[in-house]
Scaffold this active site. Structure first.
Site, short mmCIF file in Angstrom:
data_model
loop_
_atom_site.label_atom_id
_atom_site.label_comp_id
_atom_site.label_asym_id
_atom_site.label_seq_id
_atom_site.Cartn_x
_atom_site.Cartn_y
_atom_site.Cartn_z
N HIS A 162 0.85 -1.20 0.00
CA HIS A 162 0.00 0.00 0.00
C HIS A 162 0.88 1.25 0.00
CE1 HIS A 162 -3.53 2.47 1.47
NE2 HIS A 162 -2.51 3.22 1.87
N GLU A 163 1.84 1.28 0.91
CA GLU A 163 2.72 2.45 1.01
C GLU A 163 3.64 2.57 -0.20
OE1 GLU A 163 2.34 4.76 3.08
OE2 GLU A 163 0.90 3.75 4.38
N HIS A 203 2.03 4.25 -3.11
CA HIS A 203 2.08 5.71 -3.00
C HIS A 203 3.41 6.22 -3.54
CE1 HIS A 203 -1.63 6.01 -0.87
NE2 HIS A 203 -1.20 5.53 0.28
#
Length: 210
Positions: free
Chosen positions: A66-67, A70
């Protein structure tokens, strides 16, 4: 596009991945918490290792990809971006797991540079969309295990992989505070509704059904 990682960032990613795995293991493995109170009757090394492996392969991977999503999108838009672990919150997550509750905020991708509102929205959107994609990936072995009657390690990895990624997608699309949903909604209400409504509904379903 050139994605690079500093030594400090690699260390932060590894520590966050491991700490989340430990925190969820403590949270999920009641026998560990009972052992700390002196009751070790139900505690086995194999059980602890199995739960830790499941946690690392599902919760840890879901949070970190998820990170990293980004970061990839931020770099794509010319940003300087790096994952920074929040060691205080990671410690809190482990303590919470010991106490039988859990709130995990392992850190975040910090990026800087000039971006448009649309680019900021797409950077935010990348995380939840990645979790939705991971849920689909885990859904394949989950359905296979469900139809074949297989239980055990494969079942737990598949089930938790679907559940945790749907929960992460739904939770992060809430339009509040520092969560991704707020930035997406500020950019485009239509995109927010298209992604947030099914994500939140699927997250609630995963919480109560899986």
């Amino acid at each position: 596009m050139n994605i690079t990682f500093s030594d400090a960032e690699v260390k932060d990613l590894f520590v966050a991945w491991l700490a989340l795995g430990v925190a969820f293991t403590l949270f999920l493995e009641r026998d560990i918490r009972m052992a700390l109170l002196g009751d070790i009757a139900g505690l086995t090394v194999g059980g602890v290792v199995s739960v830790l492996a499941v946690s690392l392969l599902t919760v840890g991977v879901g949070f970190l990809l998820h990170e990293l999503a980004h970061k990839v999108v931020a770099v794509r838009f010319g940003q300087l971006a790096a994952f920074k672990a929040d060691y205080r919150m990671l410690g809190f997550a482990i303590i919470g797991g010991l106490a039988g509750f859990l709130f995990a905020a392992p850190g975040a991708v910090v990026h800087r540079g000039r971006i448009t509102e649309r680019e900021g929205g797409l950077i935010a959107l990348a995380g939840p969309v990645t979790n939705l994609a991971l849920a689909v990936v885990f859904l394949v072995p989950f359905v296979f295990a469900l139809l074949s009657g297989i239980r055990g390690f494969l079942w737990e990895v598949a089930r938790m992989g679907v559940q945790i990624n749907l929960l992460l997608a739904g939770f992060n699309m809430i339009p509040f505070g520092p969560l991704d949903g707020r930035k997406v909604r500020e950019w485009s209400t239509l995109v927010f509704l298209v992604v947030a409504v099914p994500s939140i509904l699927l997250g609630l379903g995963a919480l109560f059904v899986l």
